[in-house]
Design a protein around this motif. Structure first.
Motif: not given
Length: 52
Positions: A11-23
């Protein structure tokens, strides 16, 4: 969904911005977010000089 005996879940925690880009990248490559993250980490480990 079960995972193979040779794998483990983290389990990791990333920023919402990073998740949006990775998605976005995952969708473009027709991968899941989890699969993309696993590939990114595997590629990083492959580039390490000491391999660890």
């Amino acid at each position: 969904m079960a995972i193979a005996d040779s794998n483990t879940r983290v389990l990791i925690t990333i920023s919402k911005d990073a998740k949006k880009k990775l998605d976005k990248i995952a969708a473009a490559e027709k991968r899941t977010l989890s699969n993309l993250c696993a590939k990114i980490l595997a590629d990083y480990l492959d580039t390490r000089k000491d391999g660890e």
